[in-house]
Design an enzyme around this catalytic site. Sequence first.
Site, PDB file in Angstrom:
ATOM      1  N   CYS A   1      42.421  40.402  45.060  1.00 41.89           N
ATOM      2  CA  CYS A   1      42.068  41.820  45.024  1.00 41.89           C
ATOM      3  C   CYS A   1      41.157  42.069  43.818  1.00 41.89           C
ATOM      4  O   CYS A   1      41.486  41.679  42.694  1.00 41.89           O
ATOM      5  CB  CYS A   1      43.331  42.666  44.914  1.00 41.89           C
ATOM      6  SG  CYS A   1      43.017  44.427  44.657  1.00 41.89           S
TER       7      CYS A   1
ATOM      8  N   CYS B   1      43.170  44.499  41.139  1.00 40.44           N
ATOM      9  CA  CYS B   1      44.356  44.096  40.375  1.00 40.44           C
ATOM     10  C   CYS B   1      44.575  42.593  40.280  1.00 40.44           C
ATOM     11  O   CYS B   1      45.462  42.148  39.567  1.00 40.44           O
ATOM     12  CB  CYS B   1      45.602  44.761  40.947  1.00 40.44           C
ATOM     13  SG  CYS B   1      46.127  44.095  42.550  1.00 40.44           S
TER      14      CYS B   1
ATOM     15  N   CYS C   1      45.819  46.505  49.539  1.00 32.95           N
ATOM     16  CA  CYS C   1      46.422  45.520  48.649  1.00 32.95           C
ATOM     17  C   CYS C   1      47.909  45.836  48.499  1.00 32.95           C
ATOM     18  O   CYS C   1      48.291  46.986  48.236  1.00 32.95           O
ATOM     19  CB  CYS C   1      45.732  45.552  47.281  1.00 32.95           C
ATOM     20  SG  CYS C   1      46.538  44.497  46.054  1.00 32.95           S
TER      21      CYS C   1
ATOM     22  N   CYS D   1      48.426  46.923  44.429  1.00 31.81           N
ATOM     23  CA  CYS D   1      47.882  48.160  43.849  1.00 31.81           C
ATOM     24  C   CYS D   1      47.573  49.243  44.872  1.00 31.81           C
ATOM     25  O   CYS D   1      47.243  50.365  44.505  1.00 31.81           O
ATOM     26  CB  CYS D   1      46.637  47.864  43.027  1.00 31.81           C
ATOM     27  SG  CYS D   1      45.166  47.429  43.992  1.00 31.81           S
TER      28      CYS D   1
ATOM     29  N   CYS E   1      39.278  42.234  58.553  1.00 31.13           N
ATOM     30  CA  CYS E   1      37.868  42.528  58.289  1.00 31.13           C
ATOM     31  C   CYS E   1      37.797  43.212  56.918  1.00 31.13           C
ATOM     32  O   CYS E   1      38.143  44.387  56.785  1.00 31.13           O
ATOM     33  CB  CYS E   1      37.336  43.432  59.401  1.00 31.13           C
ATOM     34  SG  CYS E   1      35.589  43.773  59.290  1.00 31.13           S
TER      35      CYS E   1
END
Length: 182
Positions: free
Chosen positions: A97, A100, A146, A149, A169
Amino acid sequence: MKSKFSLLFFLTFVITFAFQACGQKKDKTIKTTTANVISKPNNPYYSNTDTSKINIPNSEWKKVLPADVYAVMREADTERPFTGKYWDADTKGTYYCASCGNLLFKSTAKFASSCGWPSFFEQENKKSIVFREDNSIGMERIEALCGRCGGHLGHLFDDGPKPTGKRYCMNSIALDFIPDKM
């Protein structure tokens, strides 16, 4: 009237796509180094090892994320197709991510979907990505967020390859990449 609107929308999309795709270099080798991905000194919430869930207000995210990353990850914006750095990359490694540092995907789950965004058939673990309904543009989709976060990553579709039949995607800008050591 509806068919005229649909045709206009389709033509606008095709023309936009054609202009965006023209003249782009097709370099599939990612030139990211481990040093500039693991350490994000301006972002105290970034960690490639901490998996504990964090709940940070958008006002704080706005201070630590670049404007383009903030727009995608905190406001659910979408990068244009075929413009992100990972959409056609095939380097082996791990995707995290961009907000984070949460582990999201291994490159072994990435596949060429030709949709213009990086696509994966499987997330790294069941907690790395969470989902919610998204009806924001007049169609039913599943938004991928995510798991650490809550940042917007992209969408999940049921048109991927075996073994899962899923297509995650993702927006390239929502991902950081660390290549495998050679």
